[in-house]
Design a protein around this motif. Structure first.
Motif, PDB file in Angstrom:
ATOM      1  N   GLY A 245      -3.908  35.907 -50.841  1.00  0.00           N
ATOM      2  CA  GLY A 245      -5.142  36.681 -50.863  1.00  0.00           C
ATOM      3  C   GLY A 245      -5.183  37.639 -49.686  1.00  0.00           C
ATOM      4  O   GLY A 245      -4.518  37.418 -48.667  1.00  0.00           O
ATOM      5  N   VAL A 246      -5.943  38.705 -49.836  1.00  0.00           N
ATOM      6  CA  VAL A 246      -6.102  39.674 -48.752  1.00  0.00           C
ATOM      7  C   VAL A 246      -7.589  39.835 -48.464  1.00  0.00           C
ATOM      8  O   VAL A 246      -8.429  39.667 -49.349  1.00  0.00           O
ATOM      9  N   PRO A 247      -7.947  40.164 -47.214  1.00  0.00           N
ATOM     10  CA  PRO A 247      -9.362  40.390 -46.904  1.00  0.00           C
ATOM     11  C   PRO A 247      -9.864  41.686 -47.513  1.00  0.00           C
ATOM     12  O   PRO A 247      -9.073  42.571 -47.841  1.00  0.00           O
ATOM     13  N   ALA A 248     -11.165  41.789 -47.663  1.00  0.00           N
ATOM     14  CA  ALA A 248     -11.765  43.024 -48.179  1.00  0.00           C
ATOM     15  C   ALA A 248     -13.153  43.161 -47.575  1.00  0.00           C
ATOM     16  O   ALA A 248     -13.964  42.254 -47.662  1.00  0.00           O
ATOM     17  N   MET A 249     -13.400  44.314 -46.954  1.00  0.00           N
ATOM     18  CA  MET A 249     -14.712  44.602 -46.403  1.00  0.00           C
ATOM     19  C   MET A 249     -15.072  46.044 -46.737  1.00  0.00           C
ATOM     20  O   MET A 249     -14.214  46.824 -47.158  1.00  0.00           O
ATOM     21  N   CYS A 250     -16.329  46.393 -46.554  1.00  0.00           N
ATOM     22  CA  CYS A 250     -16.790  47.697 -47.006  1.00  0.00           C
ATOM     23  C   CYS A 250     -17.520  48.445 -45.895  1.00  0.00           C
ATOM     24  O   CYS A 250     -18.740  48.402 -45.821  1.00  0.00           O
ATOM     25  N   ASP A 251     -16.751  49.074 -44.998  1.00  0.00           N
ATOM     26  CA  ASP A 251     -17.301  50.024 -44.026  1.00  0.00           C
ATOM     27  C   ASP A 251     -18.508  49.513 -43.259  1.00  0.00           C
ATOM     28  O   ASP A 251     -19.495  50.219 -43.080  1.00  0.00           O
ATOM     29  N   GLY A 252     -18.456  48.260 -42.820  1.00  0.00           N
ATOM     30  CA  GLY A 252     -19.532  47.745 -41.990  1.00  0.00           C
ATOM     31  C   GLY A 252     -20.823  47.462 -42.717  1.00  0.00           C
ATOM     32  O   GLY A 252     -21.841  47.196 -42.085  1.00  0.00           O
ATOM     33  N   ILE A 253     -20.818  47.492 -44.050  1.00  0.00           N
ATOM     34  CA  ILE A 253     -22.061  47.348 -44.803  1.00  0.00           C
ATOM     35  C   ILE A 253     -22.735  46.004 -44.536  1.00  0.00           C
ATOM     36  O   ILE A 253     -23.926  45.940 -44.267  1.00  0.00           O
ATOM     37  N   THR A 254     -21.980  44.902 -44.618  1.00  0.00           N
ATOM     38  CA  THR A 254     -22.601  43.585 -44.456  1.00  0.00           C
ATOM     39  C   THR A 254     -22.382  42.989 -43.078  1.00  0.00           C
ATOM     40  O   THR A 254     -22.775  41.852 -42.832  1.00  0.00           O
ATOM     41  N   GLN A 255     -21.748  43.723 -42.167  1.00  0.00           N
ATOM     42  CA  GLN A 255     -21.424  43.142 -40.872  1.00  0.00           C
ATOM     43  C   GLN A 255     -22.636  43.047 -39.931  1.00  0.00           C
ATOM     44  O   GLN A 255     -22.684  42.189 -39.082  1.00  0.00           O
ATOM     45  N   GLY A 256     -23.583  43.978 -40.030  1.00  0.00           N
ATOM     46  CA  GLY A 256     -24.734  43.946 -39.153  1.00  0.00           C
ATOM     47  C   GLY A 256     -24.403  44.295 -37.717  1.00  0.00           C
ATOM     48  O   GLY A 256     -25.160  44.000 -36.800  1.00  0.00           O
ATOM     49  N   ARG A 257     -23.265  44.893 -37.485  1.00  0.00           N
ATOM     50  CA  ARG A 257     -22.815  45.287 -36.159  1.00  0.00           C
ATOM     51  C   ARG A 257     -21.869  46.461 -36.347  1.00  0.00           C
ATOM     52  O   ARG A 257     -21.528  46.799 -37.475  1.00  0.00           O
ATOM     53  N   PRO A 258     -21.412  47.123 -35.279  1.00  0.00           N
ATOM     54  CA  PRO A 258     -20.475  48.239 -35.489  1.00  0.00           C
ATOM     55  C   PRO A 258     -19.266  47.747 -36.288  1.00  0.00           C
ATOM     56  O   PRO A 258     -18.514  46.900 -35.822  1.00  0.00           O
ATOM     57  N   GLY A 259     -19.153  48.239 -37.507  1.00  0.00           N
ATOM     58  CA  GLY A 259     -18.128  47.702 -38.400  1.00  0.00           C
ATOM     59  C   GLY A 259     -17.115  48.695 -38.891  1.00  0.00           C
ATOM     60  O   GLY A 259     -16.050  48.328 -39.397  1.00  0.00           O
TER      61      GLY A 259
END
Length: 243
Positions: free
Chosen positions: A132-146
């Motif tokens: 598996g690989v990680p997946a995130m979306c431009d700081g959308i759900t991070q709540g911090r500088p993402g």
């Protein structure tokens, strides 16, 4: 692009019936990249040809593995797949997935591996989840500088995909990913094993929700203090509302 193959004047490119010219700056950059990468590209292509020829000569990749390696490779498989993987007739297919519950575009992949395994089995092969690989979306759900981490995540994804495919069991791969860091990262990882055929598997479209204009209007009202957080959250939830 307008009719006839013409792009805007800065990057003027004509269709074949118009002479086929390219903006000299683009041509210069392309030539420099070609020259700079000639040695590494030649080495890469030679390796891919070598690996491809070996794959054609030896049949399924796992056929040349030592017994201990192969036994580890199929230890977790169901009984029927285990029998198939012990033999050297059926091709092996790697599934590399970016499933998580945090991105609506990737949540559907939760159910894909069993369905893909069944489809590959029906077609005469054996599929395994290789990694598996990680997946995130431009700081959308991070709540911090993402955004900074998001951009770097492409390299992590590329490495994770390459690690998944480094299990020398596979003759092809199915890459499950969407979005503008995950797909390039998977692509880079797959290119490291460029002799293996690879198919990208999309997750499909999201059903229509609240139109952007309506959502933007609610955001404006919130900014003006005319609606509260609950109304804003309702609008956002109706926009991003499903896998």
């Amino acid at each position: 692009m307008a009719r006839g193959g013409r792009v805007n004047n800065r990057f003027r490119v004509h269709g074949p019936d118009e002479g086929g010219t390219v903006n000299p700056v683009i041509q210069d950059v392309t030539d420099r990249i070609t020259e700079r990468s000639a040695t590494s590209r030649a080495a890469y292509l030679a390796r891919i040809r070598r690996d491809g020829e070996a794959a054609r000569d030896k049949g399924p990749a796992r056929a040349h593995l030592g017994c201990a390696n192969l036994a580890h490779g199929f230890a977790g498989a169901p009984a029927d797949d285990k029998l198939a993987l012990r033999g050297a007739a059926k091709p092996g297919v790697a599934i590399v997935t970016s499933y998580n519950d945090m991105l609506s575009a990737h949540q559907p992949y939760e159910t894909y591996p069993p369905e893909l395994k069944a489809a590959v089995r029906k077609a005469g092969g054996v599929a395994q989840v290789a990694g598996g690989v990680p997946a995130m979306c431009d700081g959308i759900t991070q709540g911090r500088p993402g955004m900074e981490l998001s951009l770097y995540s492409r390299d992590v994804i590329a490495m994770a995909a390459a690690i998944a495919l480094s299990h020398d069991m596979f003759d092809a791969s199915l890459l499950l990913g969407v979005c503008d860091k995950i797909v390039p990262g998977l692509f880079i990882g797959a290119l490291h094993f460029g002799h293996l055929p690879a198919i990208f598997v999309p997750a499909g479209p999201m059903t229509s929700g609240l139109p952007n204009k309506v959502k933007a209007r609610t955001r404006q009202l919130f900014a003006e203090g005319k609606v509260g957080r609950q109304e804003l959250l309702d609008a956002e939830a109706k926009s991003y509302h499903s896998p």
